[in-house]
Design a protein around this motif. Structure first.
Motif, PDB file in Angstrom:
ATOM      1  N   GLY A  86       0.787  -1.223   0.000  1.00 17.20           N
ATOM      2  CA  GLY A  86       0.000   0.000   0.000  1.00 17.20           C
ATOM      3  C   GLY A  86       0.819   1.273   0.000  1.00 17.20           C
ATOM      4  N   SER A  87       2.143   1.158  -0.129  1.00 15.29           N
ATOM      5  CA  SER A  87       2.982   2.347  -0.063  1.00 15.29           C
ATOM      6  C   SER A  87       2.783   3.233  -1.284  1.00 15.29           C
ATOM      7  CB  SER A  87       4.454   1.956   0.058  1.00 15.29           C
ATOM      8  OG  SER A  87       4.900   1.331  -1.131  1.00 15.29           O
ATOM      9  N   SER A  88       2.991   4.512  -1.102  1.00 11.42           N
ATOM     10  CA  SER A  88       2.870   5.477  -2.189  1.00 11.42           C
ATOM     11  C   SER A  88       3.984   6.495  -2.029  1.00 11.42           C
ATOM     12  CB  SER A  88       1.503   6.167  -2.155  1.00 11.42           C
ATOM     13  OG  SER A  88       1.406   7.154  -3.163  1.00 11.42           O
ATOM     14  N   ILE A  89       5.135   6.203  -2.618  1.00 15.58           N
ATOM     15  CA  ILE A  89       6.286   7.082  -2.523  1.00 15.58           C
ATOM     16  C   ILE A  89       6.215   8.051  -3.697  1.00 15.58           C
ATOM     17  CG2 ILE A  89       8.780   7.214  -2.310  1.00 15.58           C
ATOM     18  CD1 ILE A  89       7.289   5.556  -0.142  1.00 15.58           C
ATOM     19  N   ARG A  90       5.929   9.292  -3.398  1.00 13.04           N
ATOM     20  CA  ARG A  90       5.638  10.263  -4.448  1.00 13.04           C
ATOM     21  C   ARG A  90       6.812  11.202  -4.670  1.00 13.04           C
ATOM     22  NH1 ARG A  90       0.316  12.313  -1.631  1.00 13.04           N
ATOM     23  NH2 ARG A  90       1.382  11.454   0.173  1.00 13.04           N
ATOM     24  N   PRO A 427      15.500   1.606  -5.718  1.00  9.20           N
ATOM     25  CA  PRO A 427      15.457   1.671  -4.261  1.00  9.20           C
ATOM     26  C   PRO A 427      14.297   0.868  -3.695  1.00  9.20           C
ATOM     27  CG  PRO A 427      14.634   3.713  -5.202  1.00  9.20           C
ATOM     28  CD  PRO A 427      15.138   2.890  -6.348  1.00  9.20           C
ATOM     29  N   LYS A 428      14.541   0.264  -2.556  1.00 11.58           N
ATOM     30  CA  LYS A 428      13.505  -0.453  -1.833  1.00 11.58           C
ATOM     31  C   LYS A 428      13.315   0.203  -0.475  1.00 11.58           C
ATOM     32  CE  LYS A 428      12.135  -4.977  -0.030  1.00 11.58           C
ATOM     33  NZ  LYS A 428      12.473  -6.405   0.095  1.00 11.58           N
ATOM     34  N   VAL A 429      12.076   0.505  -0.140  1.00 11.78           N
ATOM     35  CA  VAL A 429      11.743   1.189   1.103  1.00 11.78           C
ATOM     36  C   VAL A 429      11.192   0.189   2.109  1.00 11.78           C
ATOM     37  CG1 VAL A 429      10.120   2.807   2.152  1.00 11.78           C
ATOM     38  CG2 VAL A 429      11.332   3.434   0.060  1.00 11.78           C
ATOM     39  N   SER A 430      11.721   0.254   3.324  1.00 13.52           N
ATOM     40  CA  SER A 430      11.158  -0.494   4.452  1.00 13.52           C
ATOM     41  C   SER A 430      10.825   0.525   5.539  1.00 13.52           C
ATOM     42  CB  SER A 430      12.156  -1.527   4.988  1.00 13.52           C
ATOM     43  OG  SER A 430      12.457  -2.493   4.001  1.00 13.52           O
ATOM     44  N   TYR A 431       9.555   0.546   5.949  1.00 10.70           N
ATOM     45  CA  TYR A 431       9.117   1.580   6.885  1.00 10.70           C
ATOM     46  C   TYR A 431       8.026   1.027   7.790  1.00 10.70           C
ATOM     47  CZ  TYR A 431       7.139   6.003   8.596  1.00 10.70           C
ATOM     48  OH  TYR A 431       6.669   7.024   9.376  1.00 10.70           O
ATOM     49  N   ARG A 432       8.192   1.242   9.079  1.00 10.14           N
ATOM     50  CA  ARG A 432       7.165   0.872  10.045  1.00 10.14           C
ATOM     51  C   ARG A 432       7.069   1.988  11.088  1.00 10.14           C
ATOM     52  NH1 ARG A 432       7.783  -2.692  14.460  1.00 10.14           N
ATOM     53  NH2 ARG A 432       9.772  -3.372  13.568  1.00 10.14           N
ATOM     54  N   MET A 433       5.884   2.555  11.221  1.00 13.74           N
ATOM     55  CA  MET A 433       5.664   3.694  12.093  1.00 13.74           C
ATOM     56  C   MET A 433       5.871   3.306  13.555  1.00 13.74           C
ATOM     57  SD  MET A 433       2.196   6.017  12.296  1.00 13.74           S
ATOM     58  CE  MET A 433       2.133   6.139  10.518  1.00 13.74           C
ATOM     59  N   HIS A 434       6.521   4.172  14.308  1.00 11.95           N
ATOM     60  CA  HIS A 434       6.658   3.985  15.751  1.00 11.95           C
ATOM     61  C   HIS A 434       5.301   4.224  16.399  1.00 11.95           C
ATOM     62  CE1 HIS A 434       8.038   4.510  19.884  1.00 11.95           C
ATOM     63  NE2 HIS A 434       9.242   4.105  19.527  1.00 11.95           N
ATOM     64  N   ASP A 435       5.006   3.472  17.453  1.00 11.31           N
ATOM     65  CA  ASP A 435       3.703   3.598  18.095  1.00 11.31           C
ATOM     66  C   ASP A 435       3.485   4.994  18.660  1.00 11.31           C
ATOM     67  OD1 ASP A 435       1.182   2.344  19.049  1.00 11.31           O
ATOM     68  OD2 ASP A 435       2.032   2.831  21.014  1.00 11.31           O
ATOM     69  N   GLN A 436       4.549   5.665  19.107  1.00  9.88           N
ATOM     70  CA  GLN A 436       4.351   7.000  19.659  1.00  9.88           C
ATOM     71  C   GLN A 436       3.951   7.969  18.543  1.00  9.88           C
ATOM     72  OE1 GLN A 436       6.004  10.267  20.612  1.00  9.88           O
ATOM     73  NE2 GLN A 436       6.679  10.306  18.491  1.00  9.88           N
ATOM     74  N   ASP A 437       4.452   7.775  17.322  1.00  7.11           N
ATOM     75  CA  ASP A 437       4.055   8.612  16.189  1.00  7.11           C
ATOM     76  C   ASP A 437       2.599   8.351  15.808  1.00  7.11           C
ATOM     77  OD1 ASP A 437       6.700   9.381  16.249  1.00  7.11           O
ATOM     78  OD2 ASP A 437       7.290   8.098  14.579  1.00  7.11           O
ATOM     79  N   SER A 463      -9.678  10.179   7.863  1.00  7.96           N
ATOM     80  CA  SER A 463      -9.025   9.118   7.087  1.00  7.96           C
ATOM     81  C   SER A 463      -8.440   8.038   7.965  1.00  7.96           C
ATOM     82  CB  SER A 463      -7.899   9.728   6.250  1.00  7.96           C
ATOM     83  OG  SER A 463      -6.885  10.255   7.100  1.00  7.96           O
ATOM     84  N   GLY A 464      -8.385   8.283   9.275  1.00  9.56           N
ATOM     85  CA  GLY A 464      -7.592   7.426  10.136  1.00  9.56           C
ATOM     86  C   GLY A 464      -6.112   7.744   9.943  1.00  9.56           C
ATOM     87  N   VAL A 465      -5.281   7.137  10.762  1.00 13.37           N
ATOM     88  CA  VAL A 465      -3.836   7.310  10.612  1.00 13.37           C
ATOM     89  C   VAL A 465      -3.404   6.585   9.344  1.00 13.37           C
ATOM     90  CG1 VAL A 465      -1.582   6.890  11.650  1.00 13.37           C
ATOM     91  CG2 VAL A 465      -3.553   7.436  13.105  1.00 13.37           C
ATOM     92  N   LEU A 466      -2.740   7.309   8.436  1.00 10.74           N
ATOM     93  CA  LEU A 466      -2.280   6.699   7.187  1.00 10.74           C
ATOM     94  C   LEU A 466      -0.994   5.932   7.485  1.00 10.74           C
ATOM     95  CD1 LEU A 466      -3.039   9.634   4.731  1.00 10.74           C
ATOM     96  CD2 LEU A 466      -4.476   7.662   5.323  1.00 10.74           C
ATOM     97  N   GLU A 467      -1.129   4.636   7.641  1.00  4.95           N
ATOM     98  CA  GLU A 467      -0.033   3.797   8.129  1.00  4.95           C
ATOM     99  C   GLU A 467       1.032   3.521   7.069  1.00  4.95           C
ATOM    100  OE1 GLU A 467       0.501   2.340  11.110  1.00  4.95           O
ATOM    101  OE2 GLU A 467      -1.350   2.793  12.175  1.00  4.95           O
ATOM    102  N   GLN A 468       0.626   3.419   5.802  1.00  6.60           N
ATOM    103  CA  GLN A 468       1.576   3.022   4.768  1.00  6.60           C
ATOM    104  C   GLN A 468       2.566   4.144   4.467  1.00  6.60           C
ATOM    105  OE1 GLN A 468      -1.746   2.791   4.333  1.00  6.60           O
ATOM    106  NE2 GLN A 468      -2.102   0.582   4.377  1.00  6.60           N
ATOM    107  N   PRO A 469       3.775   3.776   4.037  1.00  7.33           N
ATOM    108  CA  PRO A 469       4.720   4.799   3.592  1.00  7.33           C
ATOM    109  C   PRO A 469       4.066   5.677   2.531  1.00  7.33           C
ATOM    110  CG  PRO A 469       5.792   2.655   3.675  1.00  7.33           C
ATOM    111  CD  PRO A 469       4.325   2.417   3.905  1.00  7.33           C
ATOM    112  N   CYS A 470       4.041   6.985   2.765  1.00 16.15           N
ATOM    113  CA  CYS A 470       3.242   7.848   1.916  1.00 16.15           C
ATOM    114  C   CYS A 470       3.817   9.264   1.944  1.00 16.15           C
ATOM    115  CB  CYS A 470       1.794   7.859   2.407  1.00 16.15           C
ATOM    116  SG  CYS A 470       0.710   8.929   1.463  1.00 16.15           S
ATOM    117  N   GLY A 471       3.900   9.902   0.796  1.00 13.64           N
ATOM    118  CA  GLY A 471       4.160  11.328   0.811  1.00 13.64           C
ATOM    119  C   GLY A 471       5.371  11.771   0.036  1.00 13.64           C
TER     120      GLY A 471
END
Length: 560
Positions: A86-90, A427-437, A463-471
């Motif tokens: 679901g990532s969207s690297i723009r 490039p390959k992106v690996s991203y997981r949001m920290h719970d505090q964020d 929208s809820g918290v957009l969890e996937q790498p985005c932006g």
């Protein structure tokens, strides 16, 4: 593609990437007579080529004008893979960079944003302060023609805005009134949009399609604010030039090997100083691709931090539906106002760092019908027209940006399997949001909903918290710091490992701030250019010393 590079151009400074930082660097360096060549893998866009000029602009946003390179798939693009489908690297490959498809929101960090290590220790301090960078913010803002309102009490005093602030509109006035009743700090947002004739450019006509590119030139980017001057000064801009690797010899950067995407030919450029400004994903990719037998983990990577600490800004949208018309599709896309009440850390909220709520406008009827930001499209069938009439022009939105922590687990690496059109690893992106964020972003949703209800919204969606790498905001992957072990570059953007290699873009940001990053990138580039002008002789002398020390142990590798 030709197997052997040809050409032997030489320059004093080679800049890789013609986006925000690249344009500033080329203009400021060439102002002082420095010979500059810039390599940009995308085109120089003509106003008539912008999707804004098409009758099908809303459809084009999903095709060739999409902000996601994987969707566009143009020759100058490279794909980005991810662990998350679901990532969207723009990002945009073109002169002016991703600002060709931004909305012009132009925000500064606060002084406290540079001291997160001192404040809570979950992120590093910057090796520079707000006060050190402030004069360079003023210079860049002035040359970009930033529109806004002077006197924001949330900041130390800074230079007057060049253009009046964007009109608030009905929606802005309604939300501002609600914020006043709540007693929360808000202010008209600074925007990179000229609202009166400026530097030969036309003022904004408030058509609202900013993210489709501005054919009037009212949206300020490096393409219309810095590059014309750089070219007049004699800086050379080479477009459709994809850099394969940075060339190294005897411990210093000697230039770059690049491909002409029109012909497939390889060219080599020699340079005394190399600056990488290819964004928070493109920069670590290039440093990693430049590995050889002596730099197996990529260049400028003795710290092991190249490609680590990727930051995006966790996001969420909140929408209010009102009984009265909001005129929310009228006016520049930018931001009429922002809420800075929750910018600073307050651990009583259950998290560190802060966030900003940015009021945004919508581009038109098509986006509204598709659900715009909260993904609730208009009903199909018998209720379609009624539902559309209840929604369109009766909406107001906040885009909430939270500061995310720099985490070593969030990375840009080279995909071992997938290649771009030149056969280079993507490039390959690996991203997981920290719970505090996540908690910070959820808190922002609750507070934005409170504003909407106070303003009289009859329905509030989010929208809820957009969890996937985005932006668009790609930060932290070659960060500056205090020592060679905690960072990739020093306070002057200079590689700890390679004395004539500099990195200046979102990747060199140590933390993300709870505001948009473009103003900071521009200010950093002004500061770096002035530093190089003042210290060029010393930089080159250091190069000579390093080259002599490495002469017997690090012969230049083959270019084939």
């Amino acid at each position: 593609m030709n197997a052997t590079p040809h050409g032997n151009a030489r320059t004093e400074v080679l800049v890789i990437g013609a986006g925000m930082a690249g344009g500033v660097l080329a203009a400021r360096l060439s102002d002082h007579g420095v010979k500059v060549i810039c390599l940009e893998q995308g085109p120089e866009l003509h106003p008539l080529e912008l999707p804004h000029m098409s009758d099908l602009f809303e459809l084009e946003k999903t095709r060739n004008a999409n902000a996601h390179p994987n969707v566009r798939g143009l020759q100058e693009d490279y794909p980005v893979t991810s662990d998350d489908e679901g990532s969207s690297i723009r990002m945009v490959s073109a002169v002016g960079g991703s600002a060709n498809k931004y909305s012009g929101v132009w925000m500064r960090p606060r002084p406290s944003d540079f001291r997160k290590g001192t404040e809570h220790g979950m992120a590093p301090d910057w090796p520079i302060s707000y006060e050190e960078l402030a004069p360079y913010f003023d210079i860049c803002d002035s040359e970009m023609g930033i529109a806004g309102l002077d006197g924001n009490p949330a900041y130390p005093p800074y230079a007057p805005r060049c253009n009046p602030a964007l009109p608030m509109g009905r929606a802005g006035r309604k939300l501002a009134s609600a914020l006043d009743r709540l007693g929360w700090h808000w202010w008209p947002t600074d925007n990179a949009i000229v609202t009166k004739p400026f530097d030969g450019r036309l003022p904004c006509n408030h058509c609202g399609q900013c993210v489709m590119g501005c054919p009037r030139g009212s949206m300020s980017t490096s393409a219309n604010s810095f590059w014309p001057r750089a070219v007049r000064n004699g800086a050379e801009l080479r477009t459709f030039a994809r850099v394969h690797r940075i060339l190294m010899s005897n411990g210093k950067a000697t230039g770059a090997l690049y491909e002409d995407l029109h012909t497939g030919a390889l060219h080599r450029i020699r340079a005394d100083i190399v600056i990488v400004a290819a964004n928070g994903i493109g920069t670590p990719r290039l440093l990693l691709m430049s590995a050889d037998g002596t730099n197996g983990q990529g260049i400028a990577n003795a710290s092991g931090l190249v490609g680590k600490n990727l930051m995006f800004h966790p996001q969420a949208f909140v929408e209010g539906l009102f009984d009265d018309p909001m005129d929310s599709y009228k006016g520049a896309r930018g931001s009429p106002l922002y809420v800075g009440e929750f910018h600073e850390t307050d651990t009583a909220r259950g998290f560190v760092n802060g966030y900003t709520m940015i009021m945004v406008r919508a581009p038109g009827a098509g986006y509204a019908a598709m659900g715009y930001s909260t993904f609730r499209p208009v009903d199909w069938g018998a209720n379609h027209h009624r539902h559309f009439a209840e929604m369109f022009n009766r909406q107001a939105w906040f885009l909430n940006l939270a500061e995310d922590l720099p985490l070593a687990r969030n990375t840009v690496t080279l995909d071992p399997l997938k290649k771009d059109s030149s056969g280079l690893p993507v490039p390959k992106v690996s991203y997981r949001m920290h719970d505090q964020d996540r908690r910070a972003t959820q808190h922002s949703i609750v507070k934005a909903e409170e504003v909407m209800r106070t303003a009289g919204a009859r329905i509030v969606n989010n929208s809820g918290v957009l969890e996937q790498p985005c932006g668009f905001h790609l930060m932290g992957t070659a960060r500056m710091g205090f020592t060679p072990t905690d960072s990739v570059v020093n306070k002057w953007h200079r590689s700890w490992d390679i004395d004539n290699l500099f990195i200046c873009d979102g990747s060199s940001m140590a933390t993300s701030f709870p505001v948009t990053p473009t103003a900071t990138i521009g200010a950093m580039a002004v500061r770096l250019a002035d530093h190089i002008v003042r210290n060029k002789a010393a930089i080159l002398q250091t190069n000579a010393v390093r080259e002599a020390a490495h002469a017997a142990t690090a012969p230049e590798r083959s270019l084939a």
